[in-house]
Design a protein around this motif. Sequence first.
Motif, PDB file in Angstrom:
ATOM      1  N   TYR A  88       0.029   7.537   2.106  1.00  0.00           N
ATOM      2  CA  TYR A  88      -0.152   6.337   2.837  1.00  0.00           C
ATOM      3  C   TYR A  88      -0.680   6.549   4.421  1.00  0.00           C
ATOM      4  O   TYR A  88      -1.587   5.949   4.870  1.00  0.00           O
ATOM      5  N   LEU A 121       0.835  -1.173   0.188  1.00  0.00           N
ATOM      6  CA  LEU A 121       0.075  -0.042  -0.130  1.00  0.00           C
ATOM      7  C   LEU A 121       0.859   1.218   0.018  1.00  0.00           C
ATOM      8  O   LEU A 121       0.457   2.273  -0.679  1.00  0.00           O
ATOM      9  N   TRP A 147      -4.140   5.064   5.198  1.00  0.00           N
ATOM     10  CA  TRP A 147      -4.051   3.630   5.969  1.00  0.00           C
ATOM     11  C   TRP A 147      -5.113   4.254   7.299  1.00  0.00           C
ATOM     12  O   TRP A 147      -5.760   3.570   7.674  1.00  0.00           O
TER      13      TRP A 147
END
Length: 331
Positions: free
Chosen positions: A133, A124, A137
């Motif tokens: 990210y 990811l 996330w």
Amino acid sequence: MRLSLSTVLWFCLAVVIGVPVALVLWLGVVGPGRPAEPQDTVTVWVEGQGPLTLALEDYLVGVVAAEVPALFEPEALKAQAVAARTYTVRVMRKYGGMGCAEHPEADISTDPRRGQAWASSSELRRKWGFWPYFRLWRRVTRAVEETRGEILTYDGQPIAAVYSSTCGGRTENSEDVWGTYVPYLRSVPCSWDRESPRYSETRLFTRAELEQRLGVSLEAVPALAGKAGREPMVILETGVSGRVREAMVGGKRFSGVELRTKLDLRSTRFTWRQRGSGVEITTIGNGHGVGLCQYGANGLAKLGRSYREILSYYYPGTVLQKLDDFQRSQE
Ligand SMILES: [Zn+2]
């Protein structure tokens, strides 16, 4: 202005301790797996690598992140988290599931054709970029945390919480895709998935390509000349959502699902027309169309619907339940 030594030391201490703590707490880099309570674990077969045992809730973050855009509405991410958790619990051996058929040592595979997609945090990070990210996330983690332990049940059992990307206007009845009637996998209208980048696709197949992929001979059907009754393709039957159940190509019968697989179509909802010496096929939607429609769920969330409302719409008659309560009811 002169800074005293103690001020400098305090500042350094705050940076050294404060920054990592803020990262962990605020950005959620450690994921939802708070270690305070014992957690369920799931053994995942990572395609191309092998088995990996993860805390269930951590695994789900990777599933939601791989299955839908992280910028989906929070309520849509939560609906996806509950669907993914339910899907997983149903196959987990701990809860009486069958595990992964291809890899008996695992509960579930990361191959979306056999289970549900999953991405590791390093994948990811590569996909989203280093700085985005953290934010993305966190969005996904929050959806998993806020629905922690919640699953959908029907008749006291976790449901087969299947889902697909874009139903294209109406979801499909389970029996029209897999031949089995499931009371909570009913076709429902869905007009909220038009923002999907995979709503519609048109592809041109040459005559040779069709013949090769389907093992038919169109030579025998000069229909590419267009005479009625001698068409290269005839759609014989469509289901309630307009998806093709059965069609004839080059004089041979195929189910809609077979055609989707062999021609690598996005869905079984398609129409065709002759173009030059080939056939142009236009599909609507992406995926099997049964159960939750991911882009439809996002559309509903934009209209202010909660994840509970979204789930009860796409899985009618189901109950949202805590996994602990379900477990106790089994004892
Ligand atoms: Zn839809």
